[in-house]
Design an enzyme around this catalytic site. Structure first.
Site, PDB file in Angstrom:
ATOM      1  N   ASP A   1      30.043  43.948  37.272  1.00  0.00           N
ATOM      2  CA  ASP A   1      30.956  43.410  38.282  1.00  0.00           C
ATOM      3  C   ASP A   1      31.713  44.513  39.015  1.00  0.00           C
ATOM      4  O   ASP A   1      31.679  45.676  38.619  1.00  0.00           O
ATOM      5  CB  ASP A   1      31.940  42.430  37.620  1.00  0.00           C
ATOM      6  CG  ASP A   1      32.517  42.951  36.307  1.00  0.00           C
ATOM      7  OD1 ASP A   1      32.437  44.175  36.059  1.00  0.00           O
ATOM      8  OD2 ASP A   1      33.054  42.146  35.533  1.00  0.00           O
TER       9      ASP A   1
ATOM     10  N   ASN B   1      40.010  34.879  27.824  1.00  0.00           N
ATOM     11  CA  ASN B   1      39.648  33.503  28.173  1.00  0.00           C
ATOM     12  C   ASN B   1      38.149  33.255  28.000  1.00  0.00           C
ATOM     13  O   ASN B   1      37.637  32.232  28.432  1.00  0.00           O
ATOM     14  CB  ASN B   1      40.075  33.196  29.618  1.00  0.00           C
ATOM     15  CG  ASN B   1      39.411  34.122  30.631  1.00  0.00           C
ATOM     16  OD1 ASN B   1      38.587  34.954  30.261  1.00  0.00           O
ATOM     17  ND2 ASN B   1      39.766  33.976  31.890  1.00  0.00           N
TER      18      ASN B   1
ATOM     19  N   HIS C   1      35.741  35.131  29.319  1.00  0.00           N
ATOM     20  CA  HIS C   1      34.868  35.550  30.421  1.00  0.00           C
ATOM     21  C   HIS C   1      33.923  36.660  29.990  1.00  0.00           C
ATOM     22  O   HIS C   1      34.236  37.463  29.113  1.00  0.00           O
ATOM     23  CB  HIS C   1      35.657  35.894  31.700  1.00  0.00           C
ATOM     24  CG  HIS C   1      36.406  37.192  31.686  1.00  0.00           C
ATOM     25  ND1 HIS C   1      37.439  37.449  32.552  1.00  0.00           N
ATOM     26  CD2 HIS C   1      36.278  38.304  30.929  1.00  0.00           C
ATOM     27  CE1 HIS C   1      37.896  38.668  32.331  1.00  0.00           C
ATOM     28  NE2 HIS C   1      37.215  39.199  31.351  1.00  0.00           N
TER      29      HIS C   1
ATOM     30  N   GLU D   1      34.506  33.486  35.008  1.00  0.00           N
ATOM     31  CA  GLU D   1      35.713  32.884  34.463  1.00  0.00           C
ATOM     32  C   GLU D   1      35.415  31.458  33.983  1.00  0.00           C
ATOM     33  O   GLU D   1      34.397  30.872  34.365  1.00  0.00           O
ATOM     34  CB  GLU D   1      36.786  32.835  35.561  1.00  0.00           C
ATOM     35  CG  GLU D   1      37.152  34.210  36.133  1.00  0.00           C
ATOM     36  CD  GLU D   1      38.087  35.016  35.238  1.00  0.00           C
ATOM     37  OE1 GLU D   1      37.979  34.931  34.000  1.00  0.00           O
ATOM     38  OE2 GLU D   1      38.913  35.754  35.785  1.00  0.00           O
TER      39      GLU D   1
HETATM   40  P1  PGA Z   1      38.805  44.817  27.725  1.00  0.00           P
HETATM   41  O1  PGA Z   1      38.159  43.789  28.779  1.00  0.00           O
HETATM   42  O2  PGA Z   1      37.669  45.574  27.140  1.00  0.00           O
HETATM   43  O3  PGA Z   1      39.679  45.711  28.581  1.00  0.00           O
HETATM   44  O4  PGA Z   1      39.557  43.982  26.743  1.00  0.00           O
HETATM   45  C1  PGA Z   1      37.100  42.990  28.376  1.00  0.00           C
HETATM   46  C2  PGA Z   1      36.751  42.051  29.496  1.00  0.00           C
HETATM   47  O5  PGA Z   1      37.663  41.584  30.191  1.00  0.00           O
HETATM   48  O6  PGA Z   1      35.558  41.776  29.666  1.00  0.00           O
END
Ligand code: PGA
Length: 224
Positions: free
Chosen positions: A50, A119, A121, A126
């Site tokens: 992304d 959450n 994702h 999302e």
């Molecule tokens: P993080 O993010 O590794 O900074 O916890 C993970 C994500 O949002 O996919």
């Protein structure tokens, strides 16, 4: 290490890469193996999950910048072999179609690295009512903006939209490596891996993938 084996066994692999705090240690290990002469990235191709909409490659908050800093400029991967959605694209649909086409033309993803959001994702898919299959433009959830504001000067500075591979794009990867670290990821790991499969918890779809490896610290996996 799974990624190192992939690079060694198939030197022209297509690696799907992820950003966030979780994979930084993974990239550091790959860089170290490269520095010791154990890995060669010259034929590797990469596609990232992304990118924020509106940020260009030079922006320190962009995922291109992150990847360059943590991996690309520290190993011998040609920049022509790395692909990330273009945050400055003029037309969303055209950019998303272009990105899907790149992945298709590369022959698909051999190994996809994933983090997981609080959450659930994966990439920036999302929680939704339906799964989005392909690369698309997404409005980030409040939870994601809240989690990611630590990298920006203020919450207002966090982009509201992003381009992300779709759930179908991710699920077509031959292998998936899901990384999780920290106690705060424990509840969502339990929900995603042991709960019902639903687009409200995007990572739950991974229960249907035939080849997922989960790597996490004790805290993140404590409820499994
Ligand atoms: P993080 O993010 O590794 O900074 O916890 C993970 C994500 O949002 O996919």
């Amino acid at each position: 290490m799974i990624i190192a084996s992939q690079v060694t066994l198939k030197p022209d692999s297509v690696l799907g890469l992820a950003t966030g705090s979780t994979p930084i240690g993974t990239y550091d290990e790959l860089v170290e193996l490269y520095a010791r002469g154990k890995l060669d990235f010259s034929e590797i191709k990469t596609v990232n999950l992304d990118e924020y909409k509106g940020l260009d490659r030079e922006n320190e908050q962009s995922y291109f910048y992150f990847m360059k800093k943590h991996l690309f400029e520290r190993v011998n991967i040609p920049l022509a072999s790395v692909h990330i959605p273009d945050g400055t694209a003029a037309e969303d649909e055209r950019e998303c179609a272009r990105y899907e086409q790149i992945i298709h033309d590369l022959g698909g993803i051999d190994l996809q690295l994933l983090g997981i959001g609080h959450n659930g994702h994966i990439g920036f898919n999302e929680p939704e009512d339906v799964y989005e299959r392909k690369t698309h433009c997404v409005e980030l959830s409040e939870r994601t903006i809240e989690a990611n504001k630590r990298f920006f000067a203020s919450e207002e500075a966090v982009p509201r939209y992003a381009y992300t591979m779709g759930i179908g794009t991710i699920m077509q990867a031959k292998k998936i490596l899901l990384l999780a670290s920290g106690e705060e990821k424990a509840p969502i790991m339990k929900q995603a891996l042991l709960g019902p499969i639903t687009p409200k918890v995007p990572a739950s779809v991974l229960q249907l993938h035939p080849d997922v490896t989960i790597v996490g610290d004790e805290a993140a996996l404590s409820l499994l």
